[in-house]
Write a protein that holds these residues in place. Structure first.
Motif, PDB file in Angstrom:
ATOM      1  N   HIS A  30       0.856  -1.192   0.000  1.00  0.00           N
ATOM      2  CA  HIS A  30       0.000   0.000   0.000  1.00  0.00           C
ATOM      3  C   HIS A  30       0.892   1.242   0.000  1.00  0.00           C
ATOM      4  CE1 HIS A  30      -3.124   2.518   2.536  1.00  0.00           C
ATOM      5  NE2 HIS A  30      -2.879   3.052   1.366  1.00  0.00           N
ATOM      6  N   ILE A  31       0.806   2.037  -1.046  1.00  0.00           N
ATOM      7  CA  ILE A  31       1.545   3.304  -1.054  1.00  0.00           C
ATOM      8  C   ILE A  31       0.543   4.440  -0.965  1.00  0.00           C
ATOM      9  CG2 ILE A  31       3.109   4.822  -2.323  1.00  0.00           C
ATOM     10  CD1 ILE A  31       4.401   2.449  -3.589  1.00  0.00           C
ATOM     11  N   SER A  32       0.541   5.119   0.188  1.00  0.00           N
ATOM     12  CA  SER A  32      -0.316   6.291   0.377  1.00  0.00           C
ATOM     13  C   SER A  32       0.595   7.500   0.453  1.00  0.00           C
ATOM     14  CB  SER A  32      -1.106   6.125   1.682  1.00  0.00           C
ATOM     15  OG  SER A  32      -1.422   7.388   2.225  1.00  0.00           O
ATOM     16  N   THR A  33       0.489   8.397  -0.518  1.00  0.00           N
ATOM     17  CA  THR A  33       1.379   9.570  -0.486  1.00  0.00           C
ATOM     18  C   THR A  33       1.057  10.446   0.727  1.00  0.00           C
ATOM     19  OG1 THR A  33      -0.063  10.419  -2.228  1.00  0.00           O
ATOM     20  CG2 THR A  33       2.142   9.761  -2.874  1.00  0.00           C
ATOM     21  N   GLY A  34      -0.242  10.581   1.058  1.00  0.00           N
ATOM     22  CA  GLY A  34      -0.610  11.350   2.259  1.00  0.00           C
ATOM     23  C   GLY A  34       0.021  10.721   3.499  1.00  0.00           C
ATOM     24  N   GLY A  35      -0.033   9.389   3.575  1.00  0.00           N
ATOM     25  CA  GLY A  35       0.551   8.654   4.711  1.00  0.00           C
ATOM     26  C   GLY A  35       2.063   8.846   4.779  1.00  0.00           C
ATOM     27  N   LEU A  36       2.718   8.805   3.605  1.00  0.00           N
ATOM     28  CA  LEU A  36       4.182   8.997   3.571  1.00  0.00           C
ATOM     29  C   LEU A  36       4.541  10.415   4.021  1.00  0.00           C
ATOM     30  CD1 LEU A  36       5.104   7.156   0.224  1.00  0.00           C
ATOM     31  CD2 LEU A  36       5.601   6.392   2.554  1.00  0.00           C
ATOM     32  N   PHE A  37       3.739  11.401   3.574  1.00  0.00           N
ATOM     33  CA  PHE A  37       4.004  12.776   4.025  1.00  0.00           C
ATOM     34  C   PHE A  37       3.813  12.888   5.534  1.00  0.00           C
ATOM     35  CE2 PHE A  37       2.795  14.210  -0.460  1.00  0.00           C
ATOM     36  CZ  PHE A  37       4.106  14.406  -0.830  1.00  0.00           C
ATOM     37  N   ARG A  38       2.781  12.219   6.069  1.00  0.00           N
ATOM     38  CA  ARG A  38       2.548  12.297   7.518  1.00  0.00           C
ATOM     39  C   ARG A  38       3.708  11.656   8.294  1.00  0.00           C
ATOM     40  NH1 ARG A  38      -2.683  12.363   5.549  1.00  0.00           N
ATOM     41  NH2 ARG A  38      -2.863  10.121   5.325  1.00  0.00           N
ATOM     42  N   GLU A  39       4.313  10.603   7.703  1.00  0.00           N
ATOM     43  CA  GLU A  39       5.507  10.014   8.347  1.00  0.00           C
ATOM     44  C   GLU A  39       6.660  11.024   8.352  1.00  0.00           C
ATOM     45  OE1 GLU A  39       6.683   6.249   6.608  1.00  0.00           O
ATOM     46  OE2 GLU A  39       4.664   5.450   6.934  1.00  0.00           O
ATOM     47  N   HIS A  40       6.837  11.705   7.220  1.00  0.00           N
ATOM     48  CA  HIS A  40       7.894  12.728   7.152  1.00  0.00           C
ATOM     49  C   HIS A  40       7.653  13.831   8.177  1.00  0.00           C
ATOM     50  CE1 HIS A  40      10.638  11.772   3.824  1.00  0.00           C
ATOM     51  NE2 HIS A  40       9.611  11.134   3.283  1.00  0.00           N
ATOM     52  N   ILE A  41       6.376  14.214   8.342  1.00  0.00           N
ATOM     53  CA  ILE A  41       6.040  15.270   9.307  1.00  0.00           C
ATOM     54  C   ILE A  41       6.403  14.793  10.717  1.00  0.00           C
ATOM     55  CG2 ILE A  41       4.108  16.507  10.387  1.00  0.00           C
ATOM     56  CD1 ILE A  41       2.819  16.595   7.557  1.00  0.00           C
ATOM     57  N   ALA A  42       6.027  13.541  11.035  1.00  0.00           N
ATOM     58  CA  ALA A  42       6.298  12.999  12.380  1.00  0.00           C
ATOM     59  C   ALA A  42       7.806  12.971  12.636  1.00  0.00           C
ATOM     60  CB  ALA A  42       5.695  11.609  12.512  1.00  0.00           C
ATOM     61  N   GLN A  43       8.576  12.676  11.575  1.00  0.00           N
ATOM     62  CA  GLN A  43      10.035  12.591  11.742  1.00  0.00           C
ATOM     63  C   GLN A  43      10.718  13.947  11.562  1.00  0.00           C
ATOM     64  OE1 GLN A  43      10.945   9.567   8.860  1.00  0.00           O
ATOM     65  NE2 GLN A  43       9.828   7.999  10.012  1.00  0.00           N
ATOM     66  N   LYS A  44       9.914  14.974  11.309  1.00  0.00           N
ATOM     67  CA  LYS A  44      10.417  16.347  11.141  1.00  0.00           C
ATOM     68  C   LYS A  44      11.532  16.446  10.089  1.00  0.00           C
ATOM     69  CE  LYS A  44       9.171  18.189  15.670  1.00  0.00           C
ATOM     70  NZ  LYS A  44       8.436  17.067  16.276  1.00  0.00           N
ATOM     71  N   THR A  45      11.383  15.726   8.983  1.00  0.00           N
ATOM     72  CA  THR A  45      12.366  15.842   7.896  1.00  0.00           C
ATOM     73  C   THR A  45      12.113  17.156   7.153  1.00  0.00           C
ATOM     74  OG1 THR A  45      10.950  14.840   6.231  1.00  0.00           O
ATOM     75  CG2 THR A  45      12.294  13.323   7.553  1.00  0.00           C
TER      76      THR A  45
END
Ligand code: AMP
Length: 216
Positions: A30-45
Motif C-alpha cells: 500500500h503506497i499512500s502519499t498522504g501517509g508517507l508525508f505524515r511520516e515525514h512530518i512525524a520525523q520532522k524531515t
C-alpha cells in the motif's frame, strides 16, 4: 506478473481504509502519499516541514517531490508483487510520471477502481475523522468510533483530528480534487482501465466489489 492498482476517488471516499484491507487480502503493498508525508512530518524531515504547511491548507505538495518519493518507495522489495496507489497520481502530470515509472519497470497500470461517493456523505465522513498518532489507523465519531474516546483500539496511542479534516479545509480539498484530480477519471477511462465502484455502502461491500475488480 506484478499488479499496479491506482485507487481513484475524492478525499473521504474510503481509499485509505480499502487499501489497508486490500493489502492484507492480496499481498500487494500500500503506497499512500498522504501517509508517507505524515511520516515525514512525524520525523520532522525537510520534506515533512514543507509538506505540513501545504497539507494544513489543503494544498498539494509539489509534483517533483511527490513523484521522487513514490519512485523511491515503489522500488523497495515489498512492492515486487505490485502496489495499491492511494492518493497518487493526483493530477495529469503525476499520471504521466506514473506511466513512465512503470514503463521503466517493464509494466503499466493494471486497473483503476474509482470509488464514487456523494459530496454530502464525503463532508460528513471527513469532518468526523480521527487518526491515531502512532499507527495511522482512522476512526470516525459516528461510523467507527474507538472503544475508548480519543484512544486507538490497536495500540493505545492518542487519536487526533487532522488539521486538514476540518470543515473549511475539507471543502477546499474537495474543490481542488474536482479541479485537478477528476481529469484522471477520463484519462484512465479512455485507456479502458477505469472501473466504477459504488462507495456509499458498508465497508465490507465496497471491499467485495474491489476484490472482484482486482481478480479480473
Ligand atoms: P490524503 O491523505 O491522501 O488525503 O493526503 C493528504 C494531503 O497530502 C493532501 O491534501 C496533499 O496536501 C498531500 N498529498 C497527498 N498526496 C499527494 C499527491 N499525490 N500530490 C500532492 N500532494 C499530495
Amino acid at each position: 506478473m506484478a499488479k499496479y492498482v491506482v485507487l481513484l476517488g475524492s478525499p473521504g471516499a474510503g481509499k485509505g481504509t480499502q487499501a489497508d484491507i486490500l493489502t492484507k487480502e492480496t499481498g500487494l503493498a500500500h503506497i499512500s502519499t498522504g501517509g508517507l508525508f505524515r511520516e515525514h512530518i512525524a520525523q520532522k524531515t525537510e520534506l515533512g516541514i514543507l509538506a505540513q504547511s501545504l497539507m494544513d491548507k489543503g494544498e498539494f505538495v509539489p509534483d517533483d517531490l511527490t513523484i521522487a518519493m513514490v519512485k523511491e518507495r515503489i522500488s523497495r522489495a515489498d512492492c515486487e508483487q505490485g502496489v495499491i496507489l492511494d492518493g497518487f497520481p493526483r493530477n495529469p502530470v503525476q499520471a504521466d510520471a506514473t506511466k513512465l515509472m512503470l514503463n521503466a519497470m517493464g509494466s503499466s497500470v493494471s486497473v483503476v477502481p474509482y470509488i464514487i461517493v456523494p459530496e454530502d456523505v464525503l463532508i460528513q465522513r471527513l469532518s468526523g475523522r480521527w487518526t491515531c498518532r502512532n499507527s495511522g489507523h482512522v476512526y470516525h465519531t459516528m461510523f467507527s468510533p474507538p472503544e475508548k474516546e480519543g484512544i486507538c483500539d490497536l495500540c493505545g496511542a492518542e487519536l487526533y483530528q487532522r488539521v486538514d479534516d476540518t470543515v473549511e479545509t475539507v471543502k477546499k480539498r474537495l474543490r481542488i480534487y474536482m479541479e485537478r484530480t477528476s481529469p484522471l477519471i477520463d484519462y484512465y477511462r479512455k485507456q479502458g482501465k477505469l472501473v466504477e465502484i459504488e462507495g456509499d455502502q458498508p465497508i465490507d461491500s465496497v471491499t467485495k466489489d474491489l476484490l472482484a475488480t482486482l481478480k479480473k
